[in-house]
Every structure is written in structure tokens, then in C-alpha cells.
Design a protein around this motif. Structure first.
Motif, PDB file in Angstrom:
ATOM      1  N   ILE A  14     -48.290 -64.334 120.006  1.00 52.94           N
ATOM      2  CA  ILE A  14     -48.050 -63.825 118.660  1.00 52.94           C
ATOM      3  C   ILE A  14     -48.664 -62.431 118.606  1.00 52.94           C
ATOM      4  N   SER A  15     -47.921 -61.431 118.179  1.00 51.24           N
ATOM      5  CA  SER A  15     -48.446 -60.073 118.109  1.00 51.24           C
ATOM      6  C   SER A  15     -48.858 -59.727 116.688  1.00 51.24           C
ATOM      7  N   ALA A  16     -50.003 -59.051 116.565  1.00 49.99           N
ATOM      8  CA  ALA A  16     -50.486 -58.613 115.261  1.00 49.99           C
ATOM      9  C   ALA A  16     -51.204 -57.279 115.432  1.00 49.99           C
ATOM     10  N   THR A  17     -51.257 -56.490 114.401  1.00 49.57           N
ATOM     11  CA  THR A  17     -51.952 -55.204 114.456  1.00 49.57           C
ATOM     12  C   THR A  17     -52.972 -55.134 113.339  1.00 49.57           C
ATOM     13  N   LEU A  18     -54.183 -54.715 113.709  1.00 46.15           N
ATOM     14  CA  LEU A  18     -55.253 -54.549 112.731  1.00 46.15           C
ATOM     15  C   LEU A  18     -55.500 -53.055 112.597  1.00 46.15           C
ATOM     16  N   THR A  19     -55.243 -52.489 111.434  1.00 46.75           N
ATOM     17  CA  THR A  19     -55.481 -51.060 111.255  1.00 46.75           C
ATOM     18  C   THR A  19     -55.981 -50.804 109.843  1.00 46.75           C
ATOM     19  N   TYR A  20     -56.748 -49.744 109.709  1.00 41.31           N
ATOM     20  CA  TYR A  20     -57.310 -49.372 108.416  1.00 41.31           C
ATOM     21  C   TYR A  20     -57.781 -47.935 108.516  1.00 41.31           C
ATOM     22  N   ILE A  21     -58.120 -47.334 107.398  1.00 43.12           N
ATOM     23  CA  ILE A  21     -58.671 -45.982 107.397  1.00 43.12           C
ATOM     24  C   ILE A  21     -60.168 -46.113 107.132  1.00 43.12           C
ATOM     25  N   THR A  48     -57.271 -66.461 122.386  1.00 43.50           N
ATOM     26  CA  THR A  48     -56.670 -67.784 122.524  1.00 43.50           C
ATOM     27  C   THR A  48     -56.842 -68.530 121.210  1.00 43.50           C
ATOM     28  N   LEU A  49     -55.750 -68.952 120.642  1.00 43.08           N
ATOM     29  CA  LEU A  49     -55.824 -69.650 119.360  1.00 43.08           C
ATOM     30  C   LEU A  49     -56.165 -71.117 119.609  1.00 43.08           C
ATOM     31  N   PHE A  58     -51.496 -67.627 122.352  1.00 44.93           N
ATOM     32  CA  PHE A  58     -52.381 -66.464 122.369  1.00 44.93           C
ATOM     33  C   PHE A  58     -52.008 -65.535 121.231  1.00 44.93           C
ATOM     34  N   LEU A  59     -53.013 -64.933 120.635  1.00 43.70           N
ATOM     35  CA  LEU A  59     -52.787 -63.898 119.636  1.00 43.70           C
ATOM     36  C   LEU A  59     -53.075 -62.556 120.297  1.00 43.70           C
ATOM     37  N   LEU A  60     -52.074 -61.682 120.351  1.00 41.24           N
ATOM     38  CA  LEU A  60     -52.266 -60.340 120.891  1.00 41.24           C
ATOM     39  C   LEU A  60     -52.564 -59.431 119.713  1.00 41.24           C
ATOM     40  N   LEU A  61     -53.839 -59.106 119.550  1.00 43.10           N
ATOM     41  CA  LEU A  61     -54.260 -58.337 118.386  1.00 43.10           C
ATOM     42  C   LEU A  61     -54.539 -56.898 118.787  1.00 43.10           C
ATOM     43  N   LYS A  62     -53.764 -55.988 118.231  1.00 40.05           N
ATOM     44  CA  LYS A  62     -53.981 -54.564 118.491  1.00 40.05           C
ATOM     45  C   LYS A  62     -54.998 -54.064 117.485  1.00 40.05           C
ATOM     46  N   LYS A  63     -56.140 -53.606 117.995  1.00 39.99           N
ATOM     47  CA  LYS A  63     -57.187 -53.119 117.098  1.00 39.99           C
ATOM     48  C   LYS A  63     -57.157 -51.597 117.072  1.00 39.99           C
ATOM     49  N   GLN A  64     -57.310 -51.054 115.895  1.00 38.35           N
ATOM     50  CA  GLN A  64     -57.326 -49.597 115.733  1.00 38.35           C
ATOM     51  C   GLN A  64     -58.603 -49.020 116.324  1.00 38.35           C
ATOM     52  N   ARG A  65     -58.486 -47.949 117.111  1.00 40.06           N
ATOM     53  CA  ARG A  65     -59.649 -47.241 117.632  1.00 40.06           C
ATOM     54  C   ARG A  65     -59.732 -45.896 116.911  1.00 40.06           C
ATOM     55  N   PHE A  66     -60.947 -45.380 116.786  1.00 36.77           N
ATOM     56  CA  PHE A  66     -61.144 -44.116 116.055  1.00 36.77           C
ATOM     57  C   PHE A  66     -61.904 -43.122 116.895  1.00 36.77           C
TER      58      PHE A  66
END
Ligand SMILES: [Zn+2]
Length: 72
Positions: A14-21, A48-49, A58-66
């Protein structure tokens, strides 16, 4: 959702993206004014869920880098 083979076993991804300012830099505390802290790509984590089912999930979580212009 994607179903793939991983080492001979069928797994779900499962793909998900975590992003914020950000409001400030997490390292030096510099306030994010005039875009002093900018987005610097994403880093993907594979989590791993803990779900029991037919296939491993599996959760593929894209985390925002700064990138901070103050402390880099
Ligand atoms: Zn900083």
C-alpha cells in the motif's frame, strides 16, 4: 494497492505519502520564514502492517525530507 512477489511470497503493498510544511527547523529551531526550510525530496519507509490475512502487507510510506538553509 499493489500485489507483488517478494522472495517467492505474494505480498500486498500500500503506498502512502506523508508531507507537510514545517513551521521551523527540527535541528536548529530556525523559523520557516521566506522558505528558509525547503522540501528536499522524500524517503520511503517500508512498514510491515500487523494485519493477519492471506498475504503479508507492507505500507510504503514516503516521508517528506527538508533542507534548512540555516544549518543545512
Ligand atoms: Zn536548521
Amino acid at each position: 494497492m499493489e500485489i507483488k512477489q517478494d522472495r517467492g511470497k505474494v505480498c500486498k503493498f500500500i503506498s502512502a505519502t506523508l508531507t507537510y510544511i514545517p513551521t521551523h527547523c527540527a535541528v536548529c529551531g530556525m523559523k520557516n520564514e521566506h522558505f528558509s526550510v525547503i522540501k528536499n525530496g522524500t524517503q520511503t519507509s517500508r512498514i510491515t502492517l500487523p494485519l493477519t490475512g492471506v498475504h503479508r502487507t507492507f505500507l510504503l510510506l514516503k516521508k517528506q525530507r527538508f533542507f534548512c538553509k540555516s544549518c543545512s
